[in-house]
Enzyme design. Structure first.
Site, short mmCIF file in Angstrom:
data_model
loop_
_atom_site.label_atom_id
_atom_site.label_comp_id
_atom_site.label_asym_id
_atom_site.label_seq_id
_atom_site.Cartn_x
_atom_site.Cartn_y
_atom_site.Cartn_z
N THR A 170 0.72 -1.08 0.01
CA THR A 170 -0.32 -0.23 0.05
C THR A 170 0.55 1.26 -0.17
O THR A 170 1.93 1.65 0.30
CB THR A 170 -0.96 -0.19 1.47
OG1 THR A 170 -0.55 0.32 2.28
CG2 THR A 170 -1.87 -1.44 1.39
N ASP B 130 -2.94 6.05 2.23
CA ASP B 130 -2.80 7.39 2.80
C ASP B 130 -3.13 6.62 4.39
O ASP B 130 -4.33 7.40 5.17
CB ASP B 130 -2.90 8.74 2.77
CG ASP B 130 -2.47 9.87 3.05
OD1 ASP B 130 -1.71 9.15 4.39
OD2 ASP B 130 -2.31 10.98 2.68
N ASN C 68 5.24 0.42 8.10
CA ASN C 68 6.04 0.65 7.64
C ASN C 68 6.25 2.80 8.14
O ASN C 68 7.50 2.94 7.66
CB ASN C 68 6.41 0.03 6.56
CG ASN C 68 8.04 1.29 6.00
OD1 ASN C 68 8.59 0.90 6.22
ND2 ASN C 68 7.60 1.67 4.54
N SER D 64 10.19 1.38 14.47
CA SER D 64 10.72 1.99 15.12
C SER D 64 12.05 2.92 14.29
O SER D 64 11.56 2.72 13.08
CB SER D 64 10.69 1.44 16.29
OG SER D 64 11.20 3.15 16.91
N TYR E 230 10.97 13.45 16.02
CA TYR E 230 10.34 12.15 15.95
C TYR E 230 10.87 10.94 16.15
O TYR E 230 10.11 9.98 16.85
CB TYR E 230 11.97 11.97 14.18
CG TYR E 230 12.10 10.88 13.51
CD1 TYR E 230 11.15 10.81 12.78
CD2 TYR E 230 13.79 10.39 13.89
CE1 TYR E 230 11.51 9.30 11.77
CE2 TYR E 230 13.90 8.88 13.19
CZ TYR E 230 12.52 8.09 12.60
OH TYR E 230 12.77 7.01 11.51
N LYS F 190 8.62 7.85 17.12
CA LYS F 190 8.96 6.64 17.94
C LYS F 190 9.04 6.46 19.02
O LYS F 190 8.56 5.09 19.50
CB LYS F 190 10.75 7.31 16.85
CG LYS F 190 10.80 6.61 15.75
CD LYS F 190 9.32 5.77 14.86
CE LYS F 190 9.71 5.62 13.17
NZ LYS F 190 8.72 5.40 12.29
N THR G 187 18.33 4.20 1.93
CA THR G 187 17.32 4.47 1.38
C THR G 187 16.68 6.30 0.98
O THR G 187 18.03 6.77 1.47
CB THR G 187 15.54 4.41 2.36
OG1 THR G 187 15.72 4.98 2.99
CG2 THR G 187 15.42 2.72 2.96
N1 LIG Z 1 16.48 5.01 6.19
C1 LIG Z 1 16.05 4.68 7.69
O1 LIG Z 1 17.60 5.31 7.90
C2 LIG Z 1 15.88 4.56 8.52
C3 LIG Z 1 15.96 4.16 10.24
C4 LIG Z 1 15.21 4.46 11.28
C5 LIG Z 1 13.99 4.12 11.21
N2 LIG Z 1 13.41 3.83 9.87
C6 LIG Z 1 11.87 4.12 9.52
O2 LIG Z 1 11.65 3.26 8.51
C7 LIG Z 1 10.08 3.67 8.02
C8 LIG Z 1 10.54 4.10 6.28
O3 LIG Z 1 11.63 4.14 5.98
P1 LIG Z 1 12.82 4.26 4.78
O4 LIG Z 1 14.03 4.56 5.20
O5 LIG Z 1 11.75 3.68 3.79
O6 LIG Z 1 11.70 6.21 4.28
P2 LIG Z 1 11.97 6.25 2.72
O7 LIG Z 1 12.46 5.93 1.73
O8 LIG Z 1 11.56 8.07 2.95
O9 LIG Z 1 10.12 5.81 2.77
C9 LIG Z 1 9.13 6.25 2.85
C10 LIG Z 1 7.59 5.27 2.83
O10 LIG Z 1 7.22 6.02 3.74
C11 LIG Z 1 6.09 6.44 2.60
N3 LIG Z 1 4.70 7.73 3.60
C12 LIG Z 1 4.61 8.49 4.11
N4 LIG Z 1 3.52 9.31 4.52
C13 LIG Z 1 2.70 8.64 4.03
C14 LIG Z 1 1.29 8.72 4.14
N5 LIG Z 1 0.82 9.46 4.82
N6 LIG Z 1 1.20 7.49 4.14
C15 LIG Z 1 1.86 6.28 3.49
N7 LIG Z 1 2.63 5.95 2.78
C16 LIG Z 1 3.70 7.16 3.27
C17 LIG Z 1 6.22 7.31 1.61
O11 LIG Z 1 5.78 6.87 0.53
P3 LIG Z 1 5.65 7.79 -0.72
O12 LIG Z 1 6.44 7.85 -2.17
O13 LIG Z 1 4.02 8.71 -0.77
O14 LIG Z 1 6.78 9.01 0.40
C18 LIG Z 1 7.85 5.84 1.07
O15 LIG Z 1 6.59 4.93 1.11
C19 LIG Z 1 9.92 4.60 9.32
O16 LIG Z 1 9.15 4.57 9.26
C20 LIG Z 1 11.56 5.54 9.30
O17 LIG Z 1 11.05 6.18 10.13
C21 LIG Z 1 14.65 4.55 8.90
#
Ligand SMILES: NC(=O)c1ccc[n+]([C@@H]2O[C@H](COP(=O)([O-])OP(=O)(O)OC[C@H]3O[C@@H](n4cnc5c(N)ncnc54)[C@H](OP(=O)(O)O)[C@@H]3O)[C@@H](O)[C@H]2O)c1
Length: 284
Positions: free
Chosen positions: A35, A58, A85, A136, A150, A154, A185
């Site tokens: 989704t 969303d 996620n 988280s 942020y 979390k 990412t």
């Molecule tokens: N990467 C890291 O280093 C890291 C570290 C710790 C935690 N995390 C956590 O891991 C999760 C995924 O992050 P990521 O690294 O994959 O980031 P990312 O590459 O920026 O991807 C974020 C994803 O969340 C979606 N999203 C944002 N707002 C949304 C909403 N209102 N409804 C539905 N989808 C939404 C985005 O969709 P769009 O394409 O539509 O924007 C995208 O698919 C997050 O919860 C983040 O806090 C990431």
């Protein structure tokens, strides 16, 4: 469908960790409801097949969560694994972040998780089985520079998840908090991350230096999201999955340090902690 072919329901699956979890689940022979707030973008990243569908969701909209779960049930008849996620990082010095930006951050990272979990739980309770992964961060267990809001979201996800795990255990539903370190990412890309406007000169040097550090890590993070996807598939097969899973050597190191520091502080102040005990209640 073979009993061990699980159906995954993943939020924020258009890119990043969510997309890689979806790919890992499909590679393992499972089925996926991927989704995103732009279903077209999800479909482009992960084309529909007999085993995968892309749905509009969303996570800030509880009605969309209910509709997406109903559509998933129509398609696959069950949901075995939920991955909350979807999320992004609102960074910046607390005093420089406006309240609207704070509400948006909580709406996505915390309330989004609540809306989707509320929509999925009746399905899992009926099946008396399920596994919920809540994304988280290491920032869900320790504080980082310019990350107060942020981290607040979390930490809230972790508190919610820990209590939820107690409530749903009798229904054979497991909850795992996923604490990734830095993963490669778009998280630190301007498509995702938001920094507060520079407004208060007292913070200028500190905020600029820390923002510069985060920006320098964009697309250079050590963690491999495809491997994180594979790790979650592995955990989804565990009879007794962990409540917390730290992903990445950096996560392991940061969290070990934080827990050790907490234990040391608890111990240092033990005497004062115990000093507040009241007198024993005497039996009537
Ligand atoms: N990467 C890291 O280093 C890291 C570290 C710790 C935690 N995390 C956590 O891991 C999760 C995924 O992050 P990521 O690294 O994959 O980031 P990312 O590459 O920026 O991807 C974020 C994803 O969340 C979606 N999203 C944002 N707002 C949304 C909403 N209102 N409804 C539905 N989808 C939404 C985005 O969709 P769009 O394409 O539509 O924007 C995208 O698919 C997050 O919860 C983040 O806090 C990431």
């Amino acid at each position: 469908m073979a009993k061990d072919r699980k159906v995954w329901f993943i939020t924020g699956a258009s890119r990043g960790i969510g997309l890689d979890i979806a790919k890992a689940a499909l590679s393992a022979g499972d089925r996926v409801v991927a989704t995103g707030r732009d279903a077209g973008a999800v479909k482009t990243a992960l084309p529909d097949t007999d085993d995968a569908i892309a749905l509009q969701l969303d996570v800030t909209d509880p009605k969309q969560a209910t509709t997406a779960v109903a559509e998933a049930m129509e398609q696959f008849g069950r949901i075995d694994v939920l991955v909350n996620n979807a999320g992004y990082g609102q960074l910046g010095v607390f005093e420089e972040i406006g309240h609207d930006a704070i509400l948006r951050q909580f709406d996505t990272n915390l309330h989004g998780t609540l809306h989707v979990t509320r929509a999925v739980l009746p399905v899992m309770r009926r099946n008396t089985s399920g596994h919920i992964f809540n994304l988280s961060s290491i920032g869900g267990a320790l504080g980082f520079d310019i990350a107060s809001i942020y981290c607040a979201t979390k930490f809230a996800v972790e508190g919610f998840s820990e209590c939820l795990a107690l409530e749903v255990k009798p229904f054979n539903i497991g909850v795992t908090i996923v604490q990734p370190g830095f993963f490669r990412t778009d998280f630190l890309d301007e498509r995702s991350i938001r920094f507060s406007e520079r407004a208060i000169s007292d913070y200028a040097d500190y905020a600029q230096a820390t923002q510069g550090f985060y920006t320098s890590q964009n697309h250079a993070q050590a963690g491999d999201p495809a491997k994180l996807g594979a790790a979650l598939v592995r955990l989804s097969r565990e009879k007794t999955p962990p409540l917390r899973y730290a992903a990445g050597s950096d996560a392991h190191e940061y969290l070990s340090g934080a827990y050790e520091a907490r234990m040391a502080e608890l111990s240092d102040w033990q005497k004062l902690s115990k000093s507040t005990d009241g007198a024993a209640v005497s039996a009537a």
